[in-house]
Design an enzyme around this catalytic site. Sequence first.
Site, PDB file in Angstrom:
ATOM      1  N   GLU A   1      -5.081  -7.608   5.925  1.00  0.00           N
ATOM      2  CA  GLU A   1      -3.740  -7.191   5.493  1.00  0.00           C
ATOM      3  C   GLU A   1      -2.992  -8.325   4.778  1.00  0.00           C
ATOM      4  O   GLU A   1      -2.263  -8.078   3.820  1.00  0.00           O
ATOM      5  CB  GLU A   1      -2.920  -6.686   6.687  1.00  0.00           C
ATOM      6  CG  GLU A   1      -3.520  -5.506   7.446  1.00  0.00           C
ATOM      7  CD  GLU A   1      -3.893  -4.321   6.566  1.00  0.00           C
ATOM      8  OE1 GLU A   1      -3.281  -4.146   5.501  1.00  0.00           O
ATOM      9  OE2 GLU A   1      -4.819  -3.577   6.948  1.00  0.00           O
TER      10      GLU A   1
ATOM     11  N   CYS B   1     -10.512   0.438   3.913  1.00  0.00           N
ATOM     12  CA  CYS B   1      -9.145   0.211   3.444  1.00  0.00           C
ATOM     13  C   CYS B   1      -8.528   1.543   3.066  1.00  0.00           C
ATOM     14  O   CYS B   1      -9.169   2.351   2.394  1.00  0.00           O
ATOM     15  CB  CYS B   1      -9.187  -0.718   2.225  1.00  0.00           C
ATOM     16  SG  CYS B   1      -7.565  -1.094   1.554  1.00  0.00           S
TER      17      CYS B   1
ATOM     18  N   GLN C   1       0.814  -1.219   0.000  1.00  0.00           N
ATOM     19  CA  GLN C   1       0.000   0.000   0.000  1.00  0.00           C
ATOM     20  C   GLN C   1       0.846   1.267   0.000  1.00  0.00           C
ATOM     21  O   GLN C   1       0.312   2.372  -0.184  1.00  0.00           O
ATOM     22  CB  GLN C   1      -0.953   0.010   1.203  1.00  0.00           C
ATOM     23  CG  GLN C   1      -2.045  -1.050   1.092  1.00  0.00           C
ATOM     24  CD  GLN C   1      -2.952  -1.020   2.305  1.00  0.00           C
ATOM     25  OE1 GLN C   1      -2.638  -1.580   3.333  1.00  0.00           O
ATOM     26  NE2 GLN C   1      -4.082  -0.330   2.193  1.00  0.00           N
TER      27      GLN C   1
HETATM   28 ZN    ZN Z   1      -6.652  -2.563   3.002  1.00  0.00          ZN
END
Ligand code: ZN
Length: 176
Positions: free
Chosen positions: A137, A94, A51
């Site tokens: 995750e 998220c 991410q």
């Molecule tokens: Zn996420």
Amino acid sequence: MTIRPLVILPDPLLRQVSKPVERVDDDLRKFADDMLETMYDAPGIGLAAIQVGEPLRMLVLDVSEKDEPKNPQVFINPEIVSRSDEPNVHEEGCLSIPDYYAEVERPARVTVKYIDLEGKERLVEADGILATCLQHEIDHLNGVLFIDYLSKLKRDMVVRKFKKLAKDRQPARMVG
Ligand code: ZN
């Protein structure tokens, strides 16, 4: 410590399968600090390395309540070794899909094997929000997003919305 830019849907990086971490060293510990700072700044309760654009099997989280002391946790090469049959439904969001929330059903309890920041192998039995967060995750490390558990109709709607937002973010082309 550095706050890193977040990778946002529909960036194809989010679909990439991350590679195992090979060495736990000072560079990796520094990166873990960056990930935690980025997560706290967002704010969020969990963040996978992909991410922030690093395809490494690594995640950070802090599921402590607001009135509790901070409890940053780092999981390197995490692997789910067992899941309960009993499910649990939790509303998820998220950091890569900002301002969208939906209920997702997952196993209520999981046992996760991982390596800590000292390079030691550990095992955690998780339930409640920790179990949900770990599964969310770990999915990221495999290129899976929580919207993949929704109906195709809902998922397509979310993806369309974020494609349009991404387009709107691009600077207008000069004409002439
Ligand atoms: Zn996420």
